[in-house]
Design an enzyme around this catalytic site. Structure first.
Site, PDB file in Angstrom:
ATOM      1  N   HIS A   1      -6.845  -5.246  -0.436  1.00  5.78           N
ATOM      2  CA  HIS A   1      -6.022  -6.432  -0.187  1.00  5.78           C
ATOM      3  C   HIS A   1      -6.255  -7.522  -1.229  1.00  5.78           C
ATOM      4  CE1 HIS A   1      -5.922  -4.551   3.878  1.00  5.78           C
ATOM      5  NE2 HIS A   1      -4.666  -4.893   3.738  1.00  5.78           N
TER       6      HIS A   1
ATOM      7  N   HIS B   1       0.820  -1.208   0.000  1.00  2.50           N
ATOM      8  CA  HIS B   1       0.000   0.000   0.000  1.00  2.50           C
ATOM      9  C   HIS B   1       0.860   1.267   0.000  1.00  2.50           C
ATOM     10  CE1 HIS B   1      -3.108  -2.829   0.932  1.00  2.50           C
ATOM     11  NE2 HIS B   1      -2.615  -3.088   2.128  1.00  2.50           N
TER      12      HIS B   1
END
Length: 338
Positions: free
Chosen positions: A220, A58
């Protein structure tokens, strides 16, 4: 197939952390066992440390927001996996101020468990700890979702406002209350036209037809609850904005916006989306009090974007606009440059 350019020694995170620390050696310090990063500089008036963390993939979240005006330490996990509680513990020990430490935790089961274990051990050390849980993802706002809304793009807003407030000298409970209020005033929604690339196969992690979008996708690699036929971009943004504004708690007329790339969206796209967002808010009588545009909370190289809105009272704006010097975000007076 298109494999990513990771070193061929297994886990891509350790070399990336070393490279990140080398590139920003003036701002951050890497500790490798257990892995955590610590900011080299903090405001002299800051009494409470701010710590966050979560799975890798991320970037720039969270390490990119380490530094004066934002976070004091972070614990990076493996790709899309929670950090171990020992990482959180050591990051917190390094960051804690005389007033204690605040954990900024995205709402995922692994993060909640590992930050919670670290908090218990810190309390045994005599360190006061509070948690701010970020749960802004509108797509998971459902009674059928046992774990509640996921934490996504608004995490950056929480970390920035808390950073400004910590530098202003707010105490532990004041920061925890403020962070929870910011998180509670935030909602996000994400869409994707292509899944992130699997590091093992070089193929998209799930398939979409050219005319399909994942609507409400996570960060995710998880699929959204629904796929939709892709509308025109103007219509798509209007639909997302409508749902976000309807769900936004409170009744103020100012919002902070984040138009966030999920890894495969260009700045040309993101700035165009930002313009559509600003126009849509104006039509709804909402003023943009602050804004960020860029790839801030991606899901590896997923092609898509998210929109985050935070309904913002005037009292929060001095902390939002306060100076910050981090690898991924520099704010000098009123100018923000991600």
């Amino acid at each position: 197939m298109s494999l990513p350019f990771h070193p061929h020694d297994g886990d891509p995170v350790p070399p990336a952390l070393r490279g990140f620390a080398r590139a920003h050696a003036d701002l951050v310090e890497l500790h490798e066992s257990p892995a955590h990063l610590v900011a080299r500089h903090r405001h002299p008036d800051r009494r409470v440390g701010l710590v966050s963390g979560g799975g890798s993939g991320h970037e720039p979240l969270h390490g990119g927001f380490l530094g004066r005006g934002m976070l004091d330490a972070v614990a990076p996990g493996k790709v899309f996996a929670s950090p171990h509680n020992r990482q959180v513990l050591e990051a917190s020990r390094a960051a804690a101020g005389p007033g204690g430490v605040v954990h900024v935790v995205k709402n995922y089961t692994g993060d909640r468990i590992n930050f919670g274990i670290a908090a218990e051990r810190l309390r045994m050390d005599g360190v006061e700890v509070r948690r701010v849980l970020v749960d802004d993802d509108l797509a998971t706002e459902s009674a059928e979702t046992a774990t509640g809304r996921r934490g996504t793009g608004a995490t950056v807003v929480v970390e920035k406002i808390l950073g400004g407030a910590a530098d202003a000298g707010l105490g532990l409970d004041e920061l925890a209350e403020l962070g929870s209020a910011v998180a509670g005033a935030s909602r996000s929604l994400a869409v994707a036209s292509r899944a992130q690339t699997s590091m093992h196969t070089g193929e998209p992690s799930f398939d979409l037809r050219p005319d399909e979008l994942e609507y409400g996708v996570g960060i995710h690699g998880e699929r959204a609850q629904r796929s939709i036929t892709r509308p025109a971009t103007e219509e798509l943004v209007e639909q997302m904005l409508g749902e976000l504004v309807d769900a936004l708690p409170g009744d103020g007329d100012q919002v902070i916006t984040v138009v966030n790339g999920l890894g495969g969206a260009t700045l040309l796209e993101l700035y165009g989306l930002h313009e559509l967002v600003a126009e849509g808010l104006e039509r709804r009588g909402l003023a943009t009090a602050g804004q960020l545009v860029g790839t801030l909370v991606p899901a590896l190289d997923m092609t898509g974007f998210s929109i985050s809105l935070t309904r913002t009272p005037a009292a929060w704006l001095p902390w939002w606009n306060a100076p910050a010097t981090t690898p991924a975000l520099t704010i000098d007076r009123q100018e923000a440059t991600p």
